[in-house]
Design an enzyme around this catalytic site. Structure first.
Site, PDB file in Angstrom:
ATOM      1  N   ARG A   1     -10.936  -3.693  11.279  1.00  0.00           N
ATOM      2  CA  ARG A   1     -12.144  -2.540  10.750  1.00  0.00           C
ATOM      3  C   ARG A   1     -13.191  -2.867  10.263  1.00  0.00           C
ATOM      4  NH1 ARG A   1     -14.608   0.052   6.551  1.00  0.00           N
ATOM      5  NH2 ARG A   1     -14.514   2.448   7.272  1.00  0.00           N
ATOM      6  N   VAL A   2     -14.253  -1.629  11.170  1.00  0.00           N
ATOM      7  CA  VAL A   2     -15.414  -2.155  10.825  1.00  0.00           C
ATOM      8  C   VAL A   2     -16.530  -0.881  10.144  1.00  0.00           C
ATOM      9  CG1 VAL A   2     -17.974  -2.718  11.518  1.00  0.00           C
ATOM     10  CG2 VAL A   2     -16.034  -3.985  12.525  1.00  0.00           C
ATOM     11  N   GLY A   3     -16.797  -0.253   9.032  1.00  0.00           N
ATOM     12  CA  GLY A   3     -17.233   1.077   8.953  1.00  0.00           C
ATOM     13  C   GLY A   3     -18.488   1.134   9.646  1.00  0.00           C
ATOM     14  N   ASP A   4     -18.917   1.820   8.319  1.00  0.00           N
ATOM     15  CA  ASP A   4     -20.408   2.368   8.776  1.00  0.00           C
ATOM     16  C   ASP A   4     -21.832   1.523   8.716  1.00  0.00           C
ATOM     17  OD1 ASP A   4     -19.212   3.182   5.665  1.00  0.00           O
ATOM     18  OD2 ASP A   4     -21.105   3.655   5.797  1.00  0.00           O
TER      19      ASP A   4
ATOM     20  N   THR B   1     -23.043   5.165   0.786  1.00  0.00           N
ATOM     21  CA  THR B   1     -21.134   4.338   0.679  1.00  0.00           C
ATOM     22  C   THR B   1     -20.040   6.090   0.925  1.00  0.00           C
ATOM     23  OG1 THR B   1     -19.641   4.167  -1.674  1.00  0.00           O
ATOM     24  CG2 THR B   1     -21.561   5.180  -1.787  1.00  0.00           C
TER      25      THR B   1
ATOM     26  N   THR C   1     -19.105   0.275  -1.723  1.00  0.00           N
ATOM     27  CA  THR C   1     -20.240  -0.424  -1.121  1.00  0.00           C
ATOM     28  C   THR C   1     -20.795  -0.262  -2.182  1.00  0.00           C
ATOM     29  OG1 THR C   1     -19.701   0.948   0.810  1.00  0.00           O
ATOM     30  CG2 THR C   1     -21.263  -0.506   0.620  1.00  0.00           C
TER      31      THR C   1
ATOM     32  N   GLY D   1     -15.802   5.182   5.879  1.00  0.00           N
ATOM     33  CA  GLY D   1     -17.046   5.189   6.845  1.00  0.00           C
ATOM     34  C   GLY D   1     -17.353   6.174   8.003  1.00  0.00           C
TER      35      GLY D   1
END
Ligand code: ASP
Length: 328
Positions: A227-230, A249, A199, A252
């Site tokens: 998919r979605v991370g932090d 970074t 990231t 996530g």
């Protein structure tokens, strides 16, 4: 009036004088130190924006845009290609510490600078817009169609296919135990595939002593459709408040579980210097899951990562890992 250095230090310590503007930028937990040739100009751009009278938020966005436009980083142009070998979905967020304003996009496609779309979300009554809704929102805000595919992310995708076959010890553990082929959810049929993470993020302190954070990513190595991370999760990937700003970074899913950005911000709010807050966050994190972060406080800056891209190993000399740069 010119304030002489010893008095300036006393006033700074008493919180009566804002420290000069500062920007801290990172290029992702997987970025080698040599890639500071990308994070240095991003930090310089953020600082120049602050020195030209820009707000902390303007500076943080300017820093992230430089990295989104650098195809070597997994954000904007160069964002990871997902498992199907063609889809690029990106997450981005920004937060203004002075106002508490927050905006984020998740799984957005075909825009050049997701972080600038996240900034537009901040002006709406919402915090987060996802998927096709985010892409359509970008168009409504005047962001043209843009394909972030380039030679760099195509080459990375080829390495990903090798990773899938089992040669990278870093992020593969969870996937060894999971039959991902059964969960294939891309619009196109399963072929053989998979992708590395990085990231980009920027935290800033402006001339008035306000703080902001901005962040952008193409997601982690092995990533399903949607998919979605932090990154766009409030308090997970970034946080900014009256006492500082933090950008993370790394993996996530674990960053979300540990709410790393807000937890680290709380250390800044308790008066810890930024580097100490970063070191503590890293020490508190599982030592074999990658985490990097940068932070800025009222008069301090810091950064570090628990993973060495050069050694391909987890380490404890955090400050000397990852491409991260300070400009002040
Ligand atoms: N944290 C990002 C994510 O999980 C990836 C990264 O920082 O490399 O989407």
């Amino acid at each position: 009036m010119r304030i002489r250095p010893p008095f300036a230090i006393l006033l700074l310590a008493a919180g009566l004088l804002a420290a000069p503007p500062a920007a801290v930028v990172h290029g992702g937990a997987g970025s080698p130190r040599a890639r500071m040739d990308g994070t240095d100009p991003a930090a310089a751009k953020a600082l120049a924006t602050l020195k030209a009278g820009g707000s902390a938020l303007d500076g943080a966005l300017a820093g992230v845009v430089v990295l989104e436009d650098d195809p070597r980083f997994n954000a904007g142009t160069g964002a990871n290609i997902r498992l199907d070998g063609r889809t690029i979905q990106m997450d981005a967020a920004c937060m203004d510490g002075a106002t508490g304003g927050y905006g984020a996009v998740a799984a957005i496609e075909r825009v050049r600078n997701p972080v600038l779309v996240a900034r537009k979300v901040m002006d709406t009554p919402h915090l987060l817009i996802v998927g096709e809704g985010a892409t359509r929102f970008a168009r409504a805000m005047g962001f043209p169609d843009y394909d972030p595919t380039c030679a760099e992310n195509k080459a990375r995708f080829q390495r990903v296919q090798a990773i899938l076959k089992g040669s990278d010890p870093r992020q593969i553990e969870a996937w060894k135990r999971y039959d991902w082929k059964k969960a294939w959810n891309f619009p196109t049929p399963l072929k053989e595939a998979l992708g590395p993470s990085d990231t980009v993020g920027c935290v800033t302190r402006d001339a008035k002593g306000n703080f902001a954070a901005a962040i952008s990513t193409g997601g982690t190595t092995i990533t399903f459709y949607g998919r979605v991370g932090d990154v766009p999760m409030f308090g997970a990937g970034i946080y900014a408040g009256p006492k500082g700003a933090v950008a993370c970074t790394g993996n996530g899913e674990d960053i979300i579980k540990h709410l790393v950005a807000k937890t680290t911000y709380d250390l800044l709010a308790r008066g810890l210097p930024a580097q100490e807050a970063v070191d503590r966050a890293l020490r508190a994190f599982p030592p074999t899951i990658d985490l990097g972060l940068v932070a800025v406080g009222p008069s301090t800056t810091g950064g570090g990562c628990n993973y060495s891209a050069e050694k391909k190993a987890f380490v404890t000399d955090y400050r000397r890992q990852m491409a991260w740069s300070v400009a002040q």
